[in-house]
Design an enzyme around this catalytic site. Sequence first.
Site, short mmCIF file in Angstrom:
data_model
loop_
_atom_site.label_atom_id
_atom_site.label_comp_id
_atom_site.label_asym_id
_atom_site.label_seq_id
_atom_site.Cartn_x
_atom_site.Cartn_y
_atom_site.Cartn_z
CG HIS A 45 -0.12 0.21 2.51
ND1 HIS A 45 0.51 -0.85 3.13
CD2 HIS A 45 0.16 1.31 3.25
CE1 HIS A 45 1.13 -0.41 4.21
NE2 HIS A 45 0.94 0.91 4.31
CG HIS A 138 6.71 6.01 1.94
ND1 HIS A 138 6.13 7.09 2.57
CD2 HIS A 138 6.71 5.01 2.85
CE1 HIS A 138 5.82 6.76 3.80
NE2 HIS A 138 6.14 5.50 4.00
#
Length: 142
Positions: A45, A138
Amino acid sequence: MPGSSLWLTPPPTHPLHAVITKLIEATLPAHFPDESPRPPSFSPHLTLTSGVDPSTYGDQPQEWLDSIPFPAASKVAVRFESVKSQDVYYRRCYIKCGFDGAKDVAAIARARGVEGEDEVGPKTQAWLSEWKQAFGPHVSLM
């Protein structure tokens, strides 16, 4: 930050889902067997925002999510830039992602989930700037 987080995840059928999952669950732990504490397993994710107070969505989280005017999937283009590491628990190893491809989806998630804005307003704009400077989008790998 206490509360819930909103994640952008690749669909389970997307090839990246399997690749990133293997990195998180098998490849990286095998290369760093002495890492302490042991990295947890988690779904691949990109965290859009955190600190969403559960009272925001109450007992109808899906209904609340469905009410957020997220950009169409075709307008969200997460681009991987580089693999990095830091001495921060959830950024020990991560894929740095391009800001522009994730900013609109992160902005509306933050506006609705944390800042109390119906649309992206000044509080969310300020957060976007801070987020970009602090660590930005990120994908954690360990």
